[in-house]
Design an enzyme around this catalytic site. Structure first.
Site, PDB file in Angstrom:
ATOM      1  CG  ASP A 145      -2.341   0.650   1.160  1.00 60.39           C
ATOM      2  OD1 ASP A 145      -2.376   1.712   0.314  1.00 60.39           O
ATOM      3  OD2 ASP A 145      -3.154   0.245   1.709  1.00 60.39           O
ATOM      4  CG  HIS A 203      -8.627  -0.302   5.256  1.00 57.24           C
ATOM      5  ND1 HIS A 203      -8.622  -0.527   3.795  1.00 57.24           N
ATOM      6  CD2 HIS A 203      -8.162   0.876   5.463  1.00 57.24           C
ATOM      7  CE1 HIS A 203      -7.928   0.561   3.337  1.00 57.24           C
ATOM      8  NE2 HIS A 203      -7.664   1.680   4.454  1.00 57.24           N
ATOM      9  CG  ASP A 204     -10.921   2.896   4.300  1.00 54.31           C
ATOM     10  OD1 ASP A 204     -10.344   3.266   5.328  1.00 54.31           O
ATOM     11  OD2 ASP A 204     -10.468   3.379   3.356  1.00 54.31           O
ATOM     12  CD  GLU A 207      -8.581   5.022  -1.061  1.00 52.81           C
ATOM     13  OE1 GLU A 207      -9.654   5.094  -0.315  1.00 52.81           O
ATOM     14  OE2 GLU A 207      -7.711   5.701  -0.919  1.00 52.81           O
ATOM     15  CG  ASP A 224      -4.000   5.946   1.058  1.00 51.30           C
ATOM     16  OD1 ASP A 224      -5.073   5.420   1.205  1.00 51.30           O
ATOM     17  OD2 ASP A 224      -3.851   6.983   1.371  1.00 51.30           O
TER      18      ASP A 224
HETATM   19  C1  GLC Z   1      -7.568   5.973   2.159  1.00 48.85           C
HETATM   20  C2  GLC Z   1      -7.269   4.669   3.083  1.00 48.85           C
HETATM   21  C3  GLC Z   1      -7.893   5.381   4.564  1.00 48.85           C
HETATM   22  C4  GLC Z   1      -7.085   6.422   5.094  1.00 48.85           C
HETATM   23  C5  GLC Z   1      -6.816   7.460   4.182  1.00 48.85           C
HETATM   24  C6  GLC Z   1      -5.894   8.523   4.373  1.00 48.85           C
HETATM   25  O1  GLC Z   1      -8.863   6.464   2.187  1.00 48.85           O
HETATM   26  O2  GLC Z   1      -7.955   3.754   2.769  1.00 48.85           O
HETATM   27  O3  GLC Z   1      -7.621   4.297   5.384  1.00 48.85           O
HETATM   28  O4  GLC Z   1      -7.580   6.936   6.162  1.00 48.85           O
HETATM   29  O5  GLC Z   1      -6.980   6.977   2.699  1.00 48.85           O
HETATM   30  O6  GLC Z   1      -4.551   7.627   4.222  1.00 48.85           O
END
Ligand code: GLC
Ligand code: CA
Length: 582
Positions: A142, A359-360, A285, A243
């Site tokens: 990641d 995980h979110d 993402e 990310d």
């Molecule tokens: C992404 C991650 C999340 C994190 C955010 C800031 O959305 O998936 O868990 O809090 O980025 O890095």
């Protein structure tokens, strides 16, 4: 302004997207002359391994604890490789394990080239990459490139003075204390600007105050990032998840956070300097992705990424303009429409990722299935529905067991986002009850409770005190109970993974939505030259008539969410069936 020259395309695929790309780079003028020619076209993506792969996401702190300190770690993951091989997955996406003060559970990195002692050492990581390889599993890291931790060396230097060589690695604006440059808010609450008296400036942070945004306009910073990524590639990783990648090209003066004008220029440079040197999978993402943008990101010419995580389907139970905490029902027909649009628009022009969980996000069986009476059937239905589509499926740890949401009291939550929204909404006058209802439905810790391995203490996750409580239903729902059971949710996922390997139609069949107007059924076909797959799912808890009996005649029933055979013309609550004609 330099203008890039367009390279002639030798393939019809993605011609349009390439033209758009060209436009973007002409607008921005950022690319170096000549570079654009090589960057405009990467190595083609046909027959890439990740097109028929299934990827499993591990949230390391909650997966398996090897040294009994209550926190999952790399040796814990190594000890579960047999389990993962049995499931059949091809790669593991590891949420961040680099050195971090853990303000946002590792999404705040203070050293990109070292492992946080909580998870182990660099040597453990090398061991994991090697041992996973022996199990035919690749490791995907990641990459958090939008921001670093405020404890990163770069930031420690950057905040010393405006003249410091690292100062410009971050996004600073002049100002006076108490009067930030503008009213932008951070994703986890509060202002997006933080005052540093030593330099008399504000730094910009889209997430917590301990996550200062990196300044991608600075070529030196970009080069440091490429060097770091290449160092990991040398170590033999199988790819990267990026990310919040659509936020790197922010322009706070214009209040732009995602999809900034330079985004795809940066991505093409990043990809050219790193990813394209090896046979990797990359997934960005991108909360702000549309199918049009996804064609740029995942163009089959491989000039940017393999695919993105888009969130259109998963945000459907949110009212536009409101927060996810303002609960709303799922518009079911819209869900079908959204999936169908992504499936059709990216066909031959890009590549989809397929996911319900990460995980979110809350657990899908609790969210859009039924985590009571029909937990097993609805978890399987959701799996069959998703895994029949085109794209690379992602399974989030515990999803293959049908793990559910939790309903903790506020003291038992750990997530910075949850704790902040609790405080913020109390201050705004919301009733506690109402806030807790939202947290139970949408809180990120729903997905972060420890993996349920067996019915022993703390679900076999640790013999110490877990960093977050285990879901109390672990005696009922756990891996030990499911691995030997042919009717379990686990067995259903296992089967879906094997089917994807066995029949190319899963990878390349063309998608067509059936029964668009139906209020309960989600049905579609996937068709390739000589094979057809048909999936029909009853998305709800009432028995309904199945109007596809004629169409499925003569087809082989590959998989069903029920153990016992039912009637052809009827679909039981959450019944899903997958048929094949060869
Ligand atoms: C992404 C991650 C999340 C994190 C955010 C800031 O959305 O998936 O868990 O809090 O980025 O890095
Ligand atoms: Ca541990």
């Amino acid at each position: 302004m330099r203008i890039c020259s367009r390279k002639k395309s030798d393939s019809d695929l993605g011609k349009e997207a390439k033209a758009r790309k060209h436009e973007i780079c002409r607008e921005t003028g950022l690319c170096r002359e000549g570079d654009m020619q090589r960057m405009g076209k990467g190595r083609e993506n046909d027959n890439k391994w990740w097109k028929s792969a299934v990827i499993y996401q591990i949230y390391p702190r909650s997966f398996a604890d090897s040294n009994q300190d209550g926190i999952g770690d790399l040796q814990g993951i190594i000890s579960k490789l047999d389990y993962l091989e049995e499931l059949g997955i091809d790669a593991i996406w590891l949420s961040p394990v680099c050195k971090s003060p853990q303000d946002d559970n590792g999404y705040d990195i203070s050293d990109y080239q070292d492992i946080d002692p909580m998870f182990g050492t660099l040597r453990d990581m090398e061991e994991l990459i090697g041992k996973a390889g022996e199990h035919h599993i690749r490791i995907i890291l990641d990459l958090v490139l939008n921001h670093s931790s405020d404890e990163h060396f770069w930031f420690q230097e950057a905040k010393k003075s405006r003249e410091n060589p690292y100062h410009d690695y971050y996004v600073w604006r002049d100002g006076t204390e108490g009067a930030p440059p503008n009213g932008m808010r951070a994703a986890f609450g509060g202002s997006a600007w933080e005052w540093v008296p030593e330099v008399g400036q504000y730094y910009f942070h889209q997430f917590s105050v301990k996550q200062p945004d990196l300044n991608w306009e600075n070529p030196k910073l970009r080069q440091e990032i490429y060097d770091m990524i290449n160092w990991w590639i040398q170590k033999g990783v199988g790819g990267f998840r990026l990310d919040v990648i659509d936020q790197i090209a922010k322009e706070p003066d214009r209040q732009i956070t995602n999809n900034g004008p330079q985004l795809h220029t940066y991505l093409r440079e990043l990809s050219w300097e790193t990813f394209q040197k090896a046979d990797l999978v990359t997934v960005g993402e991108a909360w702000g992705a549309t199918p049009e943008l996804a064609k740029l990101y995942s163009n089959p010419d491989n000039s940017e990424l393999s695919m993105v995580f888009q969130f259109e389907h998963i945000c459907l139970d949110q009212i536009p303009g409101k927060e996810k905490w303002d609960l709303a029902p799922l518009p079911f027909r819209k869900l079908k429409e959204v999936f169908a649009r992504w499936q059709t628009q990216l066909y031959n022009e890009g590549w989809n990722s397929l996911f319900w969980n990460n995980h979110d996000l809350p657990r899908i069986v609790s969210r859009w299935g039924n985590d009571g009476e029909y937990r097993t059937e609805s978890a399987k239905m959701l799996a069959i529905l998703l895994h029949g589509m085109q794209g690379t499926p992602y399974i989030y740890q515990g999803e293959e067991l049908g793990m559910t949401n939790v309903r903790f009291a506020i003291e038992d939550y750990r997530d910075i986002e949850t704790l902040n929204i609790y405080k913020e909404r109390l201050e705004k006058g919301y009733k506690e009850e109402e806030i807790m209802r939202s947290i139970h439905a949408k809180g990120r810790d729903n997905a972060r409770t420890p993996m349920q391995w067996d019915d022993g203490e703390h679900a076999g996750f640790t013999r110490g005190e877990p960093w977050i409580r285990v879901n109390p239903n672990y005696r009922e729902i756990n891996a030990a109970k499911q691995t030997g059971d042919a009717q379990s949710v686990f067995a259903c996922y296992q089967r879906l993974i094997r089917l994807r390997k066995e029949y190319p139609v899963f990878t390349d069949g063309e998608f067509r939505l059936l029964l668009e107007e139906d209020e309960a059924l989600f049905a579609y076909t996937r068709t390739s030259a000589d094979t057809q797959l048909l999936v029909v799912c009853n998305f709800f808890g009432q028995t309904v008539r199945c109007p596809l009996a004629e169409q499925t005649e003569g087809m082989e029933l590959l998989l069903c969410s029920y153990a016992a055979q039912g009637q052809e013309a009827v679909l039981r609550p959450y019944e899903a069936r997958m048929y094949l004609k060869n």
